[in-house]
Design an enzyme around this catalytic site. Structure first.
Site, PDB file in Angstrom:
ATOM      1  N   GLY A  39       5.180  -9.593  15.619  1.00 49.13           N
ATOM      2  CA  GLY A  39       3.963  -9.100  14.682  1.00 49.13           C
ATOM      3  C   GLY A  39       3.386  -8.269  15.767  1.00 49.13           C
ATOM      4  O   GLY A  39       3.434  -8.301  16.927  1.00 49.13           O
ATOM      5  N   LEU A  40       2.419  -7.807  15.052  1.00 51.13           N
ATOM      6  CA  LEU A  40       1.529  -6.771  15.724  1.00 51.13           C
ATOM      7  C   LEU A  40       0.565  -7.508  16.822  1.00 51.13           C
ATOM      8  O   LEU A  40       0.261  -8.860  16.773  1.00 51.13           O
ATOM      9  CB  LEU A  40       0.536  -6.012  14.822  1.00 51.13           C
ATOM     10  CG  LEU A  40       1.137  -4.909  13.962  1.00 51.13           C
ATOM     11  CD1 LEU A  40       0.320  -4.508  12.803  1.00 51.13           C
ATOM     12  CD2 LEU A  40       1.274  -3.768  14.818  1.00 51.13           C
ATOM     13  N   SER A  41       0.011  -6.712  17.852  1.00 50.53           N
ATOM     14  CA  SER A  41      -1.195  -7.482  18.549  1.00 50.53           C
ATOM     15  C   SER A  41      -2.215  -7.842  17.965  1.00 50.53           C
ATOM     16  O   SER A  41      -2.632  -6.926  16.969  1.00 50.53           O
ATOM     17  CB  SER A  41      -1.570  -6.485  19.715  1.00 50.53           C
ATOM     18  OG  SER A  41      -2.648  -6.948  20.450  1.00 50.53           O
ATOM     19  N   GLY A  42      -2.553  -9.217  17.946  1.00 48.92           N
ATOM     20  CA  GLY A  42      -3.724  -9.684  16.906  1.00 48.92           C
ATOM     21  C   GLY A  42      -3.121 -10.184  15.712  1.00 48.92           C
ATOM     22  O   GLY A  42      -4.037 -10.528  15.115  1.00 48.92           O
ATOM     23  N   GLY A  44      -1.622 -12.878  15.237  1.00 52.52           N
ATOM     24  CA  GLY A  44      -1.658 -14.215  15.239  1.00 52.52           C
ATOM     25  C   GLY A  44      -0.313 -15.179  15.981  1.00 52.52           C
ATOM     26  O   GLY A  44      -0.380 -16.211  15.582  1.00 52.52           O
ATOM     27  N   LYS A  45       0.287 -14.322  16.431  1.00 50.74           N
ATOM     28  CA  LYS A  45       1.851 -14.959  16.816  1.00 50.74           C
ATOM     29  C   LYS A  45       1.830 -16.004  17.639  1.00 50.74           C
ATOM     30  O   LYS A  45       2.224 -17.088  17.609  1.00 50.74           O
ATOM     31  CB  LYS A  45       2.758 -13.925  17.503  1.00 50.74           C
ATOM     32  CG  LYS A  45       2.952 -12.500  16.961  1.00 50.74           C
ATOM     33  CD  LYS A  45       3.887 -11.838  17.941  1.00 50.74           C
ATOM     34  CE  LYS A  45       2.981 -11.102  19.099  1.00 50.74           C
ATOM     35  NZ  LYS A  45       1.586 -10.342  18.526  1.00 50.74           N
ATOM     36  N   SER A  46       0.949 -15.892  18.771  1.00 52.47           N
ATOM     37  CA  SER A  46       0.928 -16.840  19.767  1.00 52.47           C
ATOM     38  C   SER A  46      -0.008 -18.238  19.393  1.00 52.47           C
ATOM     39  O   SER A  46       0.526 -19.040  19.418  1.00 52.47           O
ATOM     40  CB  SER A  46       0.163 -16.269  21.039  1.00 52.47           C
ATOM     41  OG  SER A  46       0.531 -16.991  22.213  1.00 52.47           O
ATOM     42  N   SER A 113       7.454  -7.666  20.311  1.00 51.31           N
ATOM     43  CA  SER A 113       9.026  -7.264  19.936  1.00 51.31           C
ATOM     44  C   SER A 113       8.889  -6.294  18.684  1.00 51.31           C
ATOM     45  O   SER A 113       9.818  -6.670  17.885  1.00 51.31           O
ATOM     46  CB  SER A 113       9.758  -8.515  19.742  1.00 51.31           C
ATOM     47  OG  SER A 113       9.088  -9.592  18.940  1.00 51.31           O
TER      48      SER A 113
END
Lengths: 208, 208
Positions: A39-42, A44-46, A113
């Protein structure tokens, strides 16, 4: 032959014996897999990956999160942000995730990614162990959050090839799990991932 | 700020929470470490590493062996046999071993790793988690065994820079464990490693 004679002469026979993935999974009480958060930066992936890990750990599962925090300065410390280096970064992460799966670990990776071909390469490498989880937070929400202040910098032209601004994000077309990470509380998103894992028999239900 | 407003506007507060190494070790019931097996080709490194793993697994420990079999064509598949590539190979192995330790796994690596400076680099990276195990089989025994037929090829000049023949092996000077892998049955060598781990409180005694 040479090997046998040597063995005889010193009265030693050394057999190679292996602990297998199956043996580790049986001991762990769950299957191993790679939960590939994209997903995009920000988006919430991590945060989601760590929250899912916490839930899995609470069930007694063997878990690990691979993200920028633990590979950027280490395993991938020799890589920059060129296209080639980004591809190599994802390749190494997929390879390491494959080792963790072999070790019987439920492995969670959290990287933007952005390119389909790179995720496809990871999927090819990991086969049925690859579970793609799309953190589907719209760009405007990510940019409004701008947790790390990167979008502002990217808009100001200070970061070249920033995903979503000056470089494309190719959303997954057939992700195993799509999570509306921009519009629901995190516990709901965690529930969503856990329900999928349970329904597809990667884990047994949570102990109540 | 931007982050807070966004959180408010969508009524979402996502906290980052982490499962730590301590939590994983507590769950596993043992400490994590890297058992770094070094020695000549044919010294028995890989066989001993797998045998020790089997014993540890039998005690319920979380284990994994990293060796040429699982990284040569994968994570390190882009590397050849130049000096630079060998250094990079060992660096990556040490970095990945570090991730496994963070994941709470008793990690065993089996590579010739002939140069002191490379092993010193691994030790520096891994700190107190690095346990060097020297598989001390004399060159003539390794060459007599010649399990893979590599010594014959090296003597014939078909393999350049072969450790022990045309490239040096720098024996450890302060290895935590030295195992006479050339002259004792494997179960004795395994006992030796297990006894050291127990004496230094990496693991609890085996269940009898």
């Amino acid at each position: 032959m040479g090997k046998r004679e040597a063995s005889k002469s010193t009265n030693i026979v050394w057999h190679q014996s292996h602990v297998t993935r199956d043996m580790r999974e049986a001991q762990a009480g769950h299957r191993a897999a790679v939960l590939w958060f994209t997903g995009l930066s920000g988006s919430g992936k991590s945060t989601l990956a760590h929250a899912v890990e916490k839930r899995l750990h609470g069930m007694g599962a063997r878990t690990f999160v691979i993200d920028g925090d633990n590979v950027r300065h280490g395993l991938c410390g020799d890589l920059g942000f060129s296209d080639d280096d980004r591809v190599e970064n994802i390749r190494r992460v997929a390879e390491v995730a494959g080792l963790f799966v072999e070790a019987g670990v439920l492995t969670l990776t959290a990287f933007i990614s952005p390119f389909r071909r790179d995720r496809a390469q990871a999927r090819e490498l990991l086969g049925d162990d690859f579970i793609e989880i799309y953190c589907d937070t719209p760009l405007d929400v990510c940019e409004e959050r701008d947790v790390k202040g990167l979008y502002a910098k990217a808009r100001a032209g200070e970061i070249p090839a920033f995903t979503g601004i000056s470089s494309p994000y190719e959303a997954p077309e057939h992700a195993e799990i799509v999570v509306p990470t921009g519009s629901e509380p995190i516990e709901l998103s965690v529930d969503r991932v856990m329900a999928w894992l349970e329904a597809h028999q990667w884990i047994r239900g949570e102990k109540k």
